[in-house]
Design a protein around this motif. Structure first.
Motif: not given
Length: 323
Positions: A272-277, A279-283
């Motif tokens: 989940d943390e990697e996914k969040l990172k 998503n943050e990179a995409k944003l």
């Protein structure tokens, strides 16, 4: 326990008793505290004495909070003891005395030589009123630097006690004993206390060893006695042991399952943390693209505006020529 008299604020006083420090600490501060006691003096006044490894931040605010707490506790205790005869006159001074092994920046920046700082509440008009609370901060590191200066002598009873409390340098201890031989008796008493403590610990260790040996012998005797009675109950005991074994295996299996679940939860959290990172990179990438697009649109708008302005000028010139 022997109590030593000493001078405080210019008057001879003597510690009568050590009171329990009931104050609830605001935070987990013990890691920085070497000593924290509350004492009552001969005149009824009370002092909270602390020795800190490193000076806390916000020393003034913190000391004011503990001083107020100690004053309130004295008020409640004295009022309960005196009952209806209580008056505020019975409330005595409360001193907060803090000694720093390593002073904080508030003191070290102020002075490299001044190691005692006293505070009390005073009126701006000069009218006198006993507001009960006084504070003394003693910077042992600044004192040690000062006392080690070449040719510097111990000049007062207070400095003698500060040397006694803070110095382990043999030369300074000899200097102290030369100034005041009374401290030799105090050092001897401290040494005797430590020596007796070591002897007591040695004695207890020997006694415990004997006790353990006797206990083992007693246990063996009881086991032999019980063994004679085990023949008839052997089968039942073995069954009970098997049941215990099965229960232990079940507990171990459950523990293993719990560990696997915890591991899976940790892996999921990591994912989940990697996914969040991600998503943050995409944003972040989208934001950067949007900023680029906005800049391009702005540039196009400015170009279009320039072209419109150019056409207006051309039109105006044509209209002039037609006339």
């Amino acid at each position: 326990m022997r109590h030593y008299g000493f001078a405080f604020e210019g008057k001879k006083i003597k510690i009568l008793k050590v009171l329990p420090n009931e104050s609830a600490k605001i935070a987990a501060e013990s890691s920085l505290l070497i000593m924290d006691i509350v004492v009552q003096f001969e005149d009824g006044s009370i002092a909270n004495v602390e020795v800190q490894k490193v000076g806390y931040l916000f020393s003034g605010q913190r000391s004011a909070c503990y001083s107020s707490d100690l004053l309130l506790r004295q008020y409640k205790r004295v009022r309960l003891e005196l009952g209806k005869s209580f008056t505020y006159k019975e409330i005595k001074k409360v001193y907060t005395i803090v000694l720093f092994e390593k002073s904080n920046a508030a003191f070290t920046k102020f002075s490299k030589e001044q190691y005692i700082h006293r505070f009390e509440q005073k009126s701006d008009t000069g009218v006198e009123m006993d507001l009960l609370q006084e504070y003394t901060f003693i910077c042992l590191d600044i004192f040690n630097n000062t006392i080690h200066n070449k040719g510097r002598k111990i000049e007062s009873r207070l400095e003698e006690w500060l040397v006694f409390l803070s110095q382990d340098d043999p030369d300074m201890i000899i200097n102290l004993l030369n100034c005041n031989p009374e401290f030799k008796r105090i050092y001897e008493e401290v040494y005797t206390i430590c020596l007796n403590m070591e002897r007591m610990m040695s004695m207890f260790s020997k006694e415990l060893e004997i006790l353990d040996r006797n206990t083992v012998k007693l246990m063996v005797d009881e086991m032999i006695e019980e063994y004679t009675k085990m023949t008839e109950e052997h089968a039942k005991r073995m069954e009970a042991l098997d049941e215990v074994g099965r229960q232990m295996e079940a507990k171990q299996e459950k523990l293993k399952a719990d560990e696997e679940k915890l591991k899976a939860d940790e892996e999921k959290l990591k994912a989940d943390e990697e996914k969040l990172k991600a998503n943050e990179a995409k944003l972040k990438a989208r934001k950067e693209k949007l900023e680029i697009d906005v800049a391009k649109q702005k540039e196009r708008a400015e170009t279009a505006e320039a072209e419109v302005e150019y056409l207006r000028k051309q039109l105006a010139e044509l209209q002039k020529s037609d006339k």
